[in-house]
Scaffold this motif. Sequence first.
Motif, PDB file in Angstrom:
ATOM      1  N   LEU A 240       0.868  -1.167   0.000  1.00 43.47           N
ATOM      2  CA  LEU A 240       0.000   0.000   0.000  1.00 43.47           C
ATOM      3  C   LEU A 240       0.910   1.222   0.000  1.00 43.47           C
ATOM      4  O   LEU A 240       1.988   1.205   0.607  1.00 43.47           O
ATOM      5  CB  LEU A 240      -0.903   0.032   1.237  1.00 43.47           C
ATOM      6  CG  LEU A 240      -1.958  -1.077   1.361  1.00 43.47           C
ATOM      7  CD1 LEU A 240      -2.733  -0.892   2.658  1.00 43.47           C
ATOM      8  CD2 LEU A 240      -2.899  -1.081   0.167  1.00 43.47           C
ATOM      9  N   GLU A 241       0.491   2.267  -0.696  1.00 41.07           N
ATOM     10  CA  GLU A 241       1.357   3.440  -0.805  1.00 41.07           C
ATOM     11  C   GLU A 241       1.729   4.020   0.555  1.00 41.07           C
ATOM     12  O   GLU A 241       2.819   4.550   0.742  1.00 41.07           O
ATOM     13  CB  GLU A 241       0.689   4.509  -1.682  1.00 41.07           C
ATOM     14  CG  GLU A 241       0.766   4.208  -3.167  1.00 41.07           C
ATOM     15  CD  GLU A 241       2.191   3.996  -3.660  1.00 41.07           C
ATOM     16  OE1 GLU A 241       3.072   4.812  -3.305  1.00 41.07           O
ATOM     17  OE2 GLU A 241       2.423   2.999  -4.364  1.00 41.07           O
ATOM     18  N   SER A 242       0.804   3.900   1.523  1.00 38.97           N
ATOM     19  CA  SER A 242       1.086   4.464   2.854  1.00 38.97           C
ATOM     20  C   SER A 242       2.194   3.720   3.574  1.00 38.97           C
ATOM     21  O   SER A 242       2.796   4.241   4.518  1.00 38.97           O
ATOM     22  CB  SER A 242      -0.181   4.457   3.711  1.00 38.97           C
ATOM     23  OG  SER A 242      -0.736   3.164   3.790  1.00 38.97           O
TER      24      SER A 242
ATOM     25  N   LYS B 284       5.139  -1.195   7.571  1.00 37.68           N
ATOM     26  CA  LYS B 284       3.717  -1.237   7.942  1.00 37.68           C
ATOM     27  C   LYS B 284       3.632  -0.899   9.426  1.00 37.68           C
ATOM     28  O   LYS B 284       3.807  -1.763  10.283  1.00 37.68           O
ATOM     29  CB  LYS B 284       3.122  -2.612   7.652  1.00 37.68           C
ATOM     30  CG  LYS B 284       1.637  -2.722   7.986  1.00 37.68           C
ATOM     31  CD  LYS B 284       1.112  -4.121   7.698  1.00 37.68           C
ATOM     32  CE  LYS B 284      -0.345  -4.260   8.085  1.00 37.68           C
ATOM     33  NZ  LYS B 284      -0.534  -4.137   9.568  1.00 37.68           N
TER      34      LYS B 284
ATOM     35  N   SER C 115       1.070   1.122  11.096  1.00 35.80           N
ATOM     36  CA  SER C 115      -0.218   1.709  11.485  1.00 35.80           C
ATOM     37  C   SER C 115      -0.496   3.051  10.823  1.00 35.80           C
ATOM     38  O   SER C 115      -1.363   3.803  11.296  1.00 35.80           O
ATOM     39  CB  SER C 115      -0.330   1.858  13.022  1.00 35.80           C
ATOM     40  OG  SER C 115      -0.207   0.611  13.670  1.00 35.80           O
ATOM     41  N   GLN C 116       0.215   3.359   9.708  1.00 38.88           N
ATOM     42  CA  GLN C 116       0.006   4.651   9.053  1.00 38.88           C
ATOM     43  C   GLN C 116      -1.411   4.808   8.509  1.00 38.88           C
ATOM     44  O   GLN C 116      -1.849   5.930   8.242  1.00 38.88           O
ATOM     45  CB  GLN C 116       1.006   4.855   7.909  1.00 38.88           C
ATOM     46  CG  GLN C 116       2.466   4.831   8.301  1.00 38.88           C
ATOM     47  CD  GLN C 116       3.099   3.471   8.053  1.00 38.88           C
ATOM     48  OE1 GLN C 116       2.520   2.442   8.378  1.00 38.88           O
ATOM     49  NE2 GLN C 116       4.295   3.467   7.480  1.00 38.88           N
ATOM     50  N   ASN C 117      -2.117   3.695   8.317  1.00 40.63           N
ATOM     51  CA  ASN C 117      -3.485   3.762   7.773  1.00 40.63           C
ATOM     52  C   ASN C 117      -4.548   3.909   8.857  1.00 40.63           C
ATOM     53  O   ASN C 117      -5.739   3.878   8.563  1.00 40.63           O
ATOM     54  CB  ASN C 117      -3.780   2.507   6.940  1.00 40.63           C
ATOM     55  CG  ASN C 117      -3.637   1.220   7.743  1.00 40.63           C
ATOM     56  OD1 ASN C 117      -2.910   1.169   8.729  1.00 40.63           O
ATOM     57  ND2 ASN C 117      -4.317   0.173   7.320  1.00 40.63           N
ATOM     58  N   ARG C 118      -4.121   4.080  10.103  1.00 38.75           N
ATOM     59  CA  ARG C 118      -5.061   4.249  11.212  1.00 38.75           C
ATOM     60  C   ARG C 118      -5.178   5.736  11.582  1.00 38.75           C
ATOM     61  O   ARG C 118      -4.342   6.556  11.203  1.00 38.75           O
ATOM     62  CB  ARG C 118      -4.596   3.461  12.438  1.00 38.75           C
ATOM     63  CG  ARG C 118      -4.360   1.992  12.231  1.00 38.75           C
ATOM     64  CD  ARG C 118      -5.577   1.234  11.768  1.00 38.75           C
ATOM     65  NE  ARG C 118      -6.751   1.472  12.613  1.00 38.75           N
ATOM     66  CZ  ARG C 118      -7.906   0.803  12.479  1.00 38.75           C
ATOM     67  NH1 ARG C 118      -8.023  -0.127  11.532  1.00 38.75           N
ATOM     68  NH2 ARG C 118      -8.930   1.068  13.270  1.00 38.75           N
ATOM     69  N   SER C 119      -6.190   6.061  12.359  1.00 44.28           N
ATOM     70  CA  SER C 119      -6.379   7.436  12.838  1.00 44.28           C
ATOM     71  C   SER C 119      -5.292   7.786  13.852  1.00 44.28           C
ATOM     72  O   SER C 119      -4.614   6.908  14.399  1.00 44.28           O
ATOM     73  CB  SER C 119      -7.748   7.575  13.499  1.00 44.28           C
ATOM     74  OG  SER C 119      -7.791   6.828  14.713  1.00 44.28           O
TER      75      SER C 119
ATOM     76  N   ARG D 297       4.466   7.977  12.265  1.00 43.85           N
ATOM     77  CA  ARG D 297       3.158   8.630  12.303  1.00 43.85           C
ATOM     78  C   ARG D 297       3.262  10.055  11.773  1.00 43.85           C
ATOM     79  O   ARG D 297       4.281  10.719  11.909  1.00 43.85           O
ATOM     80  CB  ARG D 297       2.550   8.602  13.690  1.00 43.85           C
ATOM     81  CG  ARG D 297       3.202   9.451  14.746  1.00 43.85           C
ATOM     82  CD  ARG D 297       2.368   9.368  16.028  1.00 43.85           C
ATOM     83  NE  ARG D 297       3.057   9.940  17.166  1.00 43.85           N
ATOM     84  CZ  ARG D 297       2.517   9.963  18.384  1.00 43.85           C
ATOM     85  NH1 ARG D 297       1.320   9.427  18.603  1.00 43.85           N
ATOM     86  NH2 ARG D 297       3.186  10.484  19.384  1.00 43.85           N
TER      87      ARG D 297
END
Length: 210
Positions: A4-6, A174, A176-180, A209
């Motif tokens: 994923l790009e993130s 990876k 947790s960059q896709n989390r709030s 983050r």
Amino acid sequence: MYQLESFREDDLDAQIALVRANPLGLIVSQGPQGLVADPIPFLIDTDEQGQVTLRAHLSRGNPHWSLLQAGQECLVVFQGAEGYISPGWYETKRHTGKVVPTWNYAAVHMWGTPTVTQDSVWLRQLLTELTAVHEGNQPQPWRLDDAPAEYIAANIKGIVGIEIAVTRREGKWKMSQNRSAADIAGVIDGLRAGDDCQQQLADEVERRRG
């Protein structure tokens, strides 16, 4: 690897830092019976043009090295900080309950066509550098010259060298960059309550983050 790009990390310095901190790479190549893999410690170098080179050695008794002479591409996998992430750490759990467990990790994959060498001068230089890197923190660092010369010479005859000019590389963090922001804070707090490995993973999540 799936990206994923993130999570993608193409920065060469970041990839090299991970390899140097986690030098035990898994070299994977194709043989007549299928895939073959061996974990071995690598040195990584880069020149002014950004060409990355991996160097290592295998026991002469390990048949894997003969496969590396075939001129086929191989893959080397380096694993960085990793660990389980509990859904109980997410703030989202308290609001919606729509959360599941996952695993955070950092990894670098490098591909290239290996060159095998049996040159004793090359091998001795490799062993000298490997020893210097990994003995550096010892109170009295061990050196090749501390052992009898004939003993080292016999050991060098028992290994073969591998040099890989890297032609393709991927990095993935990876973390947790896709989390709030609230979920990421919960992940960090959860990891901080754990062991040394979880502390290292927490450091990585914190660095990544936004």
